[in-house]
Design an enzyme around this catalytic site. Structure first.
Site, mmCIF file in Angstrom:
data_model
loop_
_atom_site.group_PDB
_atom_site.id
_atom_site.type_symbol
_atom_site.label_atom_id
_atom_site.label_comp_id
_atom_site.label_asym_id
_atom_site.label_seq_id
_atom_site.Cartn_x
_atom_site.Cartn_y
_atom_site.Cartn_z
ATOM 1 N N LYS A 76 28.376 39.391 52.920
ATOM 2 C CA LYS A 76 28.118 40.262 53.290
ATOM 3 C C LYS A 76 28.134 41.862 54.132
ATOM 4 C CE LYS A 76 26.139 37.864 56.383
ATOM 5 N NZ LYS A 76 27.311 36.350 55.961
ATOM 6 N N GLN A 112 24.869 35.374 59.443
ATOM 7 C CA GLN A 112 24.225 33.587 58.962
ATOM 8 C C GLN A 112 23.836 34.015 57.347
ATOM 9 O OE1 GLN A 112 23.224 34.739 62.482
ATOM 10 N NE2 GLN A 112 25.663 35.207 62.776
ATOM 11 N N GLY A 168 30.944 37.075 62.146
ATOM 12 C CA GLY A 168 32.621 37.507 61.765
ATOM 13 C C GLY A 168 31.908 37.874 60.372
ATOM 14 N N HIS A 169 32.242 40.088 60.190
ATOM 15 C CA HIS A 169 31.442 39.919 58.818
ATOM 16 C C HIS A 169 33.139 41.624 58.393
ATOM 17 C CE1 HIS A 169 27.154 40.282 59.370
ATOM 18 N NE2 HIS A 169 27.632 38.745 59.490
ATOM 19 N N SER A 200 31.026 41.118 42.920
ATOM 20 C CA SER A 200 33.383 41.263 43.401
ATOM 21 C C SER A 200 33.727 40.397 43.077
ATOM 22 C CB SER A 200 32.766 40.764 44.973
ATOM 23 O OG SER A 200 33.589 41.859 45.869
ATOM 24 N N ASP A 259 29.126 33.824 55.794
ATOM 25 C CA ASP A 259 30.641 34.049 54.950
ATOM 26 C C ASP A 259 30.099 33.816 53.630
ATOM 27 O OD1 ASP A 259 31.665 34.072 57.737
ATOM 28 O OD2 ASP A 259 31.219 31.571 57.063
#
Ligand code: GDP
Ligand code: IMO
Ligand code: MG
Length: 435
Positions: free
Chosen positions: A16, A228, A40-41, A422, A13
């Site tokens: 990515k 992951q 979960g991207h 980011s 998390d």
């Protein structure tokens, strides 16, 4: 050409999905190399949010013209794949044109999910806290040489082969005290699975190892997307509280069929702090209001299960280890904006071991308890916070000095430059350094 990799350096998390989407327009091919729908991207652009589980995060780039591959190292749940694919097609993505699936990718069966749940139940307080998607049992079957692969769907005896595996699973489930044979719920799940297998068969199954290598031979640009993170790697993570695949750079070689000498840049992605979802030791975990504040501001809740993510300070011992194992060439720091309002920011630079010695090297064990900070005591260094909103900044020159000091310190400790920052979830909230 060489293939570039992008992978997580922490407990998953890290962001990515967002960065693959940002970088994808520069690539001709984006390929997932391991994991499955435990991932979960999240991607955000044009005011909308998309969560991808098995489909690579390059799927929206350049209007969907880049080719996206699901590699042999991925495990695929036909039912979840169908849900994900239909949602994308409803959004106007022409998946049949831009997605290829490896014939060698293994299938997650309905019984794999049941085995995952049964295994967790038996472990009790020592449970791993899996995502419940059947990941462990599917990779177990792969290594046990009884798994079913995407390429097997076309075989005339596919149903018989499925039944043989299912029957073996049923015996196992009965032994584990969770019998499912004949239950109405299972019969329904199985029917849904077969329908989804047919849907999946409508996509192009390909020998993706040939496709990737040919693309590189032809001078095309390839980006490999990990799922992951390094601390969840089955070999190098906090075993046994890990996932069941190799999340590290080497996983891209086995998960796509790319030779080590064909790997180019390795983008290692990390958050300005740490999170972990599920059980297992977490040396810098915060159990106080600071941890709660990070969770609240960073919206640290799982994209797949909605579970609260455990939060803590940045751990440079673990980060240095991850950089070493992956051969990271470029660091990407995410969610910097989450720390905007913190007057003091801490970073762990070393661990004090139970015998009192201090180490900079990640040790064999950081504790084997299911919950808790582990047996390591992190040695922290404190930094004054930047106390400035970063989310609208787009140029290096705008960044506050306290923030750039924080980055310089990380670079000097880890030995690799930070090349992308980011400052928010949106595609646009990205700053490319050293361009
Ligand atoms: P992945 O599994 O590595 O792709 O990461 P996830 O999508 O599971 O989790 C990252 C979360 O952080 C998502 O909700 C993203 O939208 C969000 N996110 C990504 N980058 C940033 C950032 O720089 N700042 C903030 N505030 N959120 C971000
Ligand atoms: P992305 O790709 C965070 C964690 C689970 C559990 C352990 C094993 O979105 O970063 P599994 O279902 O794989 O057997 O669970 O790994 N886990 C993740 N944590 N992000 C993920 O993926 C994860 N995938 C698995 O919470 O602790
Ligand atoms: Mg995620």
């Amino acid at each position: 050409m060489k293939a570039d990799l992008l992978l997580g350096l922490q407990w998953g998390d890290e962001g990515k999905g967002k960065i693959v989407d940002v970088l994808a327009p520069e690539y001709d091919l984006v390929a997932r190399f391991q994991g499955g729908p435990n991932a979960g991207h999240t991607l955000e652009f044009d005011g909308r949010k998309h969560v991808l589980r098995s489909i690579p995060s390059g799927i929206f780039a350049a209007g969907g013209n880049a080719l996206n591959l699901i590699g042999n190292g991925v495990v695929l749940d036909p039912v979840l794949f169908r849900g994900e694919a239909e949602a994308l097609e409803a959004d106007g993505v022409n998946l049949h044109r831009c997605l290829r699936i490896s014939r060698k990718a293994h299938l997650i069966l309905p019984t794999h999910r049941l085995l995952d749940a049964a295994g967790e139940r038996r472990k009790g307080a020592n449970r791993i806290g899996t995502t419940g998607k059947g990941i462990g049992p599917t990779y177990t079957d792969k290594v046990s040489r009884r798994g079913l692969r995407v390429g097997d769907i076309a075989a005339p005896d596919f149903s018989e082969r499925y039944k043989a595996v299912r029957d073996a699973h049923m015996e196992q489930l009965a032994y584990m005290g969770m019998p499912a044979e004949g239950s109405a719920e299972f019969v329904e799940a199985e029917a849904e699975w077969f329908e989804a297998v047919e849907y999946l068969a409508g996509f192009v199954a390909a020998d993706t190892e040939h496709m990737v290598n040919k693309a590189l031979d032809d001078g095309l640009k390839v980006l490999c997307e990990g799922a992951q993170g390094t601390m969840l790697d089955v070999d190098f993570g906090s075993y046994p509280f890990v996932t069941s695949s190799n999340t590290v750079a080497a996983g891209a070689c086995t998960g796509l069929g790319i030779a080590p000498r064909r790997i180019g840049r390795v983008y290692g992605i990390f958050k300005a702090y740490c999170t972990r979802v599920g059980s297992g030791p977490f040396p810098t975990e915060l159990f106080d209001t600071t941890g709660d504040t990070i969770r609240r501001i960073g919206h640290e809740y799982g994209a797949v299960t909605g579970r609260e993510r455990r939060c803590g300070w940045l751990d440079l011992v673990a980060l240095r280890y991850a950089v070493m194992i992956n051969g990271v060439t470029d660091l990407i720091m995410m969610k910097s904006d989450v720390l905007d309002s913190f007057a003091t920011i801490k970073v762990a630079t070393e661990y004090r071991l139970p015998d009192g010695t201090v180490t900079r090297d990640f040790p064999f064990s950081i504790g084997d308890e299911a919950e808790g900070a582990g047996t390591m005591e992190p040695v922290y260094r404190s930094f004054p916070g930047w106390m400035t909103e970063l989310k609208d900044m787009r140029r290096v020159q705008e960044l506050p000095e306290a923030f750039t000091d924080y980055i310089r310190f990380i670079e000097s400790e880890v030995g690799v430059p930070v090349t992308i920052l980011s400052v928010g979830p949106d595609r646009e909230q990205t700053i490319i350094l050293n361009d």
